[in-house]
Design a protein around this motif. Structure first.
Motif, PDB file in Angstrom:
ATOM      1  N   ARG A 154       0.820  -1.226   0.000  1.00 12.37           N
ATOM      2  CA  ARG A 154       0.000   0.000   0.000  1.00 12.37           C
ATOM      3  C   ARG A 154       0.850   1.271   0.000  1.00 12.37           C
ATOM      4  O   ARG A 154       0.415   2.308  -0.513  1.00 12.37           O
ATOM      5  N   SER A 155       2.049   1.223   0.557  1.00 11.47           N
ATOM      6  CA  SER A 155       2.876   2.435   0.643  1.00 11.47           C
ATOM      7  C   SER A 155       3.259   2.979  -0.735  1.00 11.47           C
ATOM      8  O   SER A 155       3.738   4.102  -0.839  1.00 11.47           O
ATOM      9  N   ARG A 156       3.034   2.206  -1.811  1.00  8.54           N
ATOM     10  CA  ARG A 156       3.341   2.675  -3.179  1.00  8.54           C
ATOM     11  C   ARG A 156       2.268   3.592  -3.743  1.00  8.54           C
ATOM     12  O   ARG A 156       2.492   4.233  -4.767  1.00  8.54           O
ATOM     13  N   PHE A 157       1.093   3.595  -3.132  1.00  8.67           N
ATOM     14  CA  PHE A 157      -0.028   4.317  -3.748  1.00  8.67           C
ATOM     15  C   PHE A 157       0.237   5.809  -3.857  1.00  8.67           C
ATOM     16  O   PHE A 157       0.696   6.447  -2.925  1.00  8.67           O
ATOM     17  N   GLN A 158      -0.049   6.352  -5.027  1.00  8.09           N
ATOM     18  CA  GLN A 158       0.047   7.779  -5.307  1.00  8.09           C
ATOM     19  C   GLN A 158      -1.264   8.251  -5.905  1.00  8.09           C
ATOM     20  O   GLN A 158      -1.625   7.724  -6.952  1.00  8.09           O
ATOM     21  N   PRO A 159      -1.974   9.225  -5.323  1.00  8.72           N
ATOM     22  CA  PRO A 159      -1.704   9.780  -4.004  1.00  8.72           C
ATOM     23  C   PRO A 159      -1.863   8.743  -2.897  1.00  8.72           C
ATOM     24  O   PRO A 159      -2.555   7.747  -3.065  1.00  8.72           O
ATOM     25  N   ARG A 160      -1.185   9.024  -1.781  1.00  9.10           N
ATOM     26  CA  ARG A 160      -1.190   8.123  -0.635  1.00  9.10           C
ATOM     27  C   ARG A 160      -2.612   7.866  -0.142  1.00  9.10           C
ATOM     28  O   ARG A 160      -3.472   8.726  -0.255  1.00  9.10           O
ATOM     29  N   GLN A 165       0.944   1.228   6.113  1.00  8.43           N
ATOM     30  CA  GLN A 165       1.821   1.543   4.974  1.00  8.43           C
ATOM     31  C   GLN A 165       2.790   0.386   4.725  1.00  8.43           C
ATOM     32  O   GLN A 165       4.008   0.502   4.909  1.00  8.43           O
ATOM     33  N   THR A 295      -9.988   6.732  -9.636  1.00 10.02           N
ATOM     34  CA  THR A 295      -9.169   7.914  -9.357  1.00 10.02           C
ATOM     35  C   THR A 295      -9.792   8.670  -8.190  1.00 10.02           C
ATOM     36  O   THR A 295     -10.989   8.514  -7.908  1.00 10.02           O
ATOM     37  N   PRO A 406       0.560   1.623 -12.386  1.00 10.76           N
ATOM     38  CA  PRO A 406       0.104   1.475 -11.001  1.00 10.76           C
ATOM     39  C   PRO A 406      -1.415   1.324 -10.963  1.00 10.76           C
ATOM     40  O   PRO A 406      -2.095   1.568 -11.957  1.00 10.76           O
ATOM     41  N   TRP A 408      -4.883   2.416  -8.543  1.00 12.40           N
ATOM     42  CA  TRP A 408      -5.281   3.307  -7.438  1.00 12.40           C
ATOM     43  C   TRP A 408      -6.727   3.054  -7.054  1.00 12.40           C
ATOM     44  O   TRP A 408      -7.616   2.946  -7.913  1.00 12.40           O
ATOM     45  N   TRP A 415      -2.384  -3.992  -5.400  1.00 12.32           N
ATOM     46  CA  TRP A 415      -1.163  -3.540  -6.074  1.00 12.32           C
ATOM     47  C   TRP A 415      -0.479  -4.732  -6.741  1.00 12.32           C
ATOM     48  O   TRP A 415      -0.230  -5.749  -6.097  1.00 12.32           O
TER      49      TRP A 415
END
Ligand SMILES: Nc1nc2c(c(=O)[nH]1)N[C@H]1C(S)=C(S)[C@@H](COP(=O)(O)O)O[C@H]1N2
Ligand SMILES: [Mo]
Length: 434
Positions: A154-160, A165, A295, A406, A408, A415
């Protein structure tokens, strides 16, 4: 009867007996026990933030009962991540297996003399099965399967996004031995018109603010084919489960994310109406789109249809080398790693040494079953001293291949982007100075 029970080896049976005797009570006091943990000689020292600092999450190593030092994410509830080096073996050791709970008041002892598994709800004959009834009256079966948290990476998600994490270590592979869930349901007799089966463990405590949930409950559709493969497991890699991984019993749903793998399983409840509790209706849902993608804008606009999370998309990892040291030019290196998919067997793993431009096939290791980690390896002899971007991607038997894009969604789930690893190749070692 004798015949049926031969699936469990004598050694396993002995271990079980000792579980039923010596280990009936797993007791600890968190604060004192942690200091008494034996140092595990196999643990590698933390190699520090190399060129690829975030394979694992960043956190202190913490010692919990029956556990080697693991990466601590949170304390209450306890969440621990498995360091990368443990994935060199296809079976993740029990003491290194990651840990995730939702509620703070987790059991720290189970007395098997008092404990019983209840099968209740919309059934003809509600049952309470003692531990020895479970192990003696039902045929033992074993399955190797990957347990992966929905929020792994989960820490890879952009935006967080909110939530633990995790780096990549909220996963593990084990040989699970126990009883087929369907056999237990048959023993109690599922009534006509039942729709789901609900699972509950032993812990309590307040859930997320405002959720009104002080028990963790998960349900599966009775018609789901995943139930046919589900096992109620009392052994993990041939040993009783560590308390933190669900002693004395946990549900194993091969191919499915671990959220359904109820630990300390004590209630199996057949439902006549769909489960609408917080953990089904609100949490662990993913957009009903390709890859579960959406998104932040679409979420804000509202109307994103969601479904309960289920199978794990295909993933693969490079485990070694890990980028923590330079490799001399001209040296032959064996790239090693693992791959898995919740949709079935891994059929292909490919590696790239130019950051996904070109690919070649890796050699697959032993097949431990469709839902197990599959090891892979490939030879690599980098000639020119410079930095390389290694990448690995897997394909499963359904033809699904890892994407380079990625994903989201607000839960931080699913992921499975292609993993990359910077490796620095230095000058030829020794040679030039001689
Ligand atoms: N009783 C109980 N079982 C549970 C949970 C929990 O909070 N309570 N969490 C689930 C989730 S979301 C995960 S990721 C896995 C973690 O399994 P592990 O701690 O054995 O690695 O347990 C599942 N089973
Ligand atoms: Mo999870």
């Amino acid at each position: 009867m004798e015949q049926r029970r031969q699936n469990v080896s004598r050694r396993d049976a002995l271990k079980l007996l000792s579980a039923a005797g010596g280990l009936t009570i797993v007791k600890w006091s968190r604060s004192t026990f942690a200091e008494q943990l034996p140092v595990n000689q196999e643990i590698e020292p933390f190699t520090g933030p190399g060129p690829n600092p975030h394979w694992n999450s960043v956190g202190p190593y913490v010692g919990e009962p029956q556990k080697a030092p693991l990466i601590g994410l949170t304390d209450r509830p306890v969440q621990l991540e498995t360091p990368r080096s443990y994935f060199r073996s296809v079976f993740t050791p029990n003491d290194a297996f990651y840990v995730r709970w939702h509620l703070p008041d987790i059991p720290n002892r189970v007395d098997l003399a008092e404990w019983g598994l209840k099968i209740e709800g919309n059934v003809n004959k509600p049952l309470t099965l003692s531990f020895s009834e479970l192990t003696e009256k039902f045929k033992p079966v074993s399955v190797t399967a990957v347990n992966q948290c929905s929020g792994n990476s989960r820490s890879r998600f952009q935006p967080r996004v909110a939530g633990g994490q995790w780096g990549n270590g909220a996963m593990g592979n084990a040989l699970w031995t126990g009883v087929r869930l369907r056999e237990l349901l048959d023993a109690a007799g599922v009534k006509q018109g039942s729709v789901q089966v609900q699972f509950q463990g032993l812990e309590t405590g307040p859930g997320p603010q405002g959720s009104g949930s002080n028990v963790f409950l998960k349900s599966l559709e009775l018609s789901d084919s995943a139930l046919d493969e589900a096992v109620v497991a009392y052994l993990m890699n041939g040993e009783p489960l560590p308390m933190l991984n669900g002693f004395p019993l946990r549900l194993v749903v091969p191919g499915y994310f671990a959220t359904y793998w109820m630990k300390c399983l004590t209630w199996i409840r057949v439902l006549a109406t769909p489960d609408e509790n917080f953990w089904m209706k609100t949490a662990y849902r993913v957009p009903d789109t390709l890859r579960g993608n959406t998104t932040p804008e679409e979420m804000k606009a509202g109307g994103v249809k969601t479904i309960a999370i289920s199978r794990m998309p295909v993933r693969s990892f490079l485990i070694s080398p890990d980028g923590s040291s330079k490799i001399p030019a001209g040296m032959n290196v064996t790239l090693r790693g693992i791959a898995f998919s919740g949709y079935g067997k891994i059929v292909k793993v490919e590696v790239s040494e130019d950051g996904t431009k070109t690919w070649r096939e890796a050699r697959l290791g032993e097949d431990h079953g469709a839902y197990s980690f599959r090891t892979w390896e490939a030879q690599w002899t980098p000639k020119i001293p410079r930095s390389y971007t290694l990448a690995v991607r897997a394909t499963d038997e359904k033809g699904k291949v890892q994407p380079d894009e990625p994903v989201w969604n607000p839960g931080g789930y699913l992921w499975n982007k292609i993993e990359k690893q910077e490796i620095v190749v230095g000058k030829v070692s020794g040679g030039e100075s001689r």
